[in-house]
Structures are given as C-alpha cells and as structure tokens.
Motif scaffolding. Structure first.
Motif, short mmCIF file in Angstrom:
data_model
loop_
_atom_site.label_atom_id
_atom_site.label_comp_id
_atom_site.label_asym_id
_atom_site.label_seq_id
_atom_site.Cartn_x
_atom_site.Cartn_y
_atom_site.Cartn_z
N ARG A 1 -3.01 1.82 11.60
CA ARG A 1 -2.48 3.14 11.88
C ARG A 1 -1.27 3.51 11.30
N GLN A 2 -0.32 2.51 10.88
CA GLN A 2 0.76 2.64 10.24
C GLN A 2 0.36 3.48 8.98
N THR A 3 -0.62 2.89 8.28
CA THR A 3 -1.09 3.67 7.03
C THR A 3 -1.83 4.79 7.02
N ALA A 4 -1.93 5.32 8.27
CA ALA A 4 -2.86 6.61 8.51
C ALA A 4 -4.35 6.41 8.16
N LEU A 5 -4.96 5.04 8.28
CA LEU A 5 -6.31 4.77 8.28
C LEU A 5 -6.92 5.14 9.38
N ILE A 6 -6.06 5.02 10.49
CA ILE A 6 -6.53 5.12 11.83
C ILE A 6 -5.83 5.91 12.55
N PRO A 7 -6.41 6.80 13.44
CA PRO A 7 -5.18 7.69 14.06
C PRO A 7 -4.65 6.93 15.26
N ILE B 1 1.12 13.78 7.68
CA ILE B 1 2.06 13.25 7.36
C ILE B 1 2.73 14.28 6.44
N ALA C 1 -5.71 9.96 8.92
CA ALA C 1 -6.17 10.01 10.15
C ALA C 1 -5.17 11.05 11.00
N TYR C 2 -3.81 11.15 10.48
CA TYR C 2 -3.01 12.28 10.88
C TYR C 2 -2.18 12.73 10.04
N ARG D 1 -8.09 10.05 0.06
CA ARG D 1 -8.67 9.76 1.37
C ARG D 1 -8.02 10.78 2.44
N ILE E 1 0.86 5.73 -0.52
CA ILE E 1 0.13 7.00 -0.29
C ILE E 1 0.87 8.03 -1.17
N LYS F 1 -1.47 -2.18 11.78
CA LYS F 1 -1.01 -1.85 10.27
C LYS F 1 -2.04 -0.76 10.02
N MET G 1 3.60 0.74 2.92
CA MET G 1 3.58 -0.59 3.40
C MET G 1 3.51 -1.90 2.78
N LEU H 1 0.80 -0.90 -0.05
CA LEU H 1 0.14 -0.08 -0.08
C LEU H 1 0.88 1.35 0.07
N TYR I 1 -4.48 6.99 -1.90
CA TYR I 1 -4.08 5.51 -1.58
C TYR I 1 -4.31 4.59 -2.93
N ARG J 1 3.96 7.41 2.34
CA ARG J 1 4.08 6.32 3.04
C ARG J 1 3.66 5.15 2.38
#
Lengths: 133, 87
Positions: free
Chosen positions: B64-70, A52, A49-50, A46, A9, B62, A89, A7, A60, A87
């Motif tokens: 969280r790492q990919t910024a899907l969840i804070p 970057i 969530a925080y 998207r 971004i 995982k 992964m 994945l 994505y 990012r």
C-alpha cells in the motif's frame, strides 16, 4: 554490512534518458556509501493505485544491495530531496530466513534481467500475464 | 450435534504452497488475503494460519505504501479497473 532493498518511483513526465540517469544517480549514491549493488529490477511504467503528487503513473525500480547501516540515512536524505522521485521505500532483510529468501530474489531478478536485454518485449509480456493471474 | 458446521473447512493457502516468505511486490501472493475493496481479509474468513496472516499483513501494508495496492476504494476514488491487480 546489511542486506537492503530499495524501491523508488520516478515521475512519469521524464523522458527515458532522464529516467535512466535518475536510476544511475541512485546507484552512484549507493556506491559512494560503500554499498555493493547486487541486482536491479525494472518494473517499468505502472499505474499507481492512488494519486501521488497529482501523478497517476510512475516508473518503478527496485535495487538490491548490501551496505553499512549509516548509508541508508544518506540515501534516503538524497531521495527525499530529489523532486523527480515520487515515493521510495527501503526494506532491511536481517535474520537468516529473510536473507536466504533475499538471495533467492536477487538470483531470480538477475537471471530475468540478463535475458530481458535481449528479449525485452517478451519478458514484459510474461510479466503482464503473471500479474494478470 | 445440533450445531453443524455451516462452511467448508478452511485451510491456509500459504501453508499448502509451503510459502516461507511473502514479498510485497508479488501481488499474486497477496490476492488471497484481500477483499474486493482491497481490505485485508480476517483470518476467520480466509483460514490463514497466524504465521502467514502476520506475514501477509506486513506485505500488504508495504504494498500500500508503494502504491501497488490502494488503501481504500470508495465512490470518490474509484479504481478504473478494480480487478486489474486481483484476478
């Protein structure tokens, strides 16, 4: 050959064509490393969530592929050097159960992506409702 | 029995749905095990079985790492729509 899923971004400041070329670039890296691309999933723009790199949104993309183990280090090296990618992964699916699940996921993605080309907006709407549930 | 059970019996939601694998991109699956502040809920509160709790923990980390969840939600980093992902 192992089963992988990556994945990544992409920065939201790029234009659509630039984003497409970035995705193509990742695909070409996989192809150059003797990897076989199985499916790509566009999750679209998207909200992150925080934050970057001072970005609040991101584009994505998920690629599913099989590749030899040493291809991953090269792919990750290239992704790390690429400043347009916020990012990434990579997830490896190794045991039998995981690979069975992986194949299911690939099938689901390739099915939805083939219909997405014709009715892109409709699928996006369903995706939105799915995430809302 | 003097001590009665105060809460209703908990059961594993994932066992009920016969989930074999939890994908980190599938946020709908993760929401059962997340608190309002996106913490991983303990097993004693959700009733998850050990197998699924381990699966969901890995998937949440995982995501969280990919910024899907804070990672955290606090006063400084308020999510604009905290229930956008979890509903």
């Amino acid at each position: 050959m192992n089963h992988y899923e990556t994945l990544f971004i992409i920065k939201p400041t790029l234009t659509e064509e630039e984003i497409k070329s970035q995705v193509e670039r990742v695909k070409s890296i996989i192809a150059n490393q003797n990897g076989e691309l199985l499916a790509t999933q566009d999750m679209g723009m998207r909200k992150l969530a925080y934050e970057i790199d001072k970005q609040n949104r991101g584009y994505y993309t998920v690629v599913y592929y099989t590749a030899p183990a040493d291809a991953i280090s090269e792919l990750e090296r290239q992704l790390r050097y690429n400043e347009e990618i916020l990012r990434f992964m990579t997830v490896k699916y190794s045991n039998k159960k995981e690979i069975a699940q992986y194949k299911k996921m690939v099938d689901a993605v390739s099915k939805s992506s083939s219909s997405e080309d014709t009715t892109k907006k409709a699928s996006e709407a369903t995706e939105a409702s799915e995430s809302a549930e | 029995m003097a001590e009665r059970r105060k809460f209703k019996k908990r059961y594993c939601r994932y066992c009920e749905q016969k989930v074999e694998f939890i994908d980190y991109k599938d946020l709908g699956m993760l929401k059962y095990s997340l608190s309002e502040r996106y913490k991983i809920m303990p097993r004693r509160l959700t009733g998850n079985c050990k197998k699924h709790q381990e699966m969901v923990t890995g998937a949440i980390k995982k995501a969280r790492q990919t910024a899907l969840i804070p990672y955290i939600v606090d006063r400084k980093r308020v999510v604009e729509n905290p229930f956008e992902l979890i509903k």
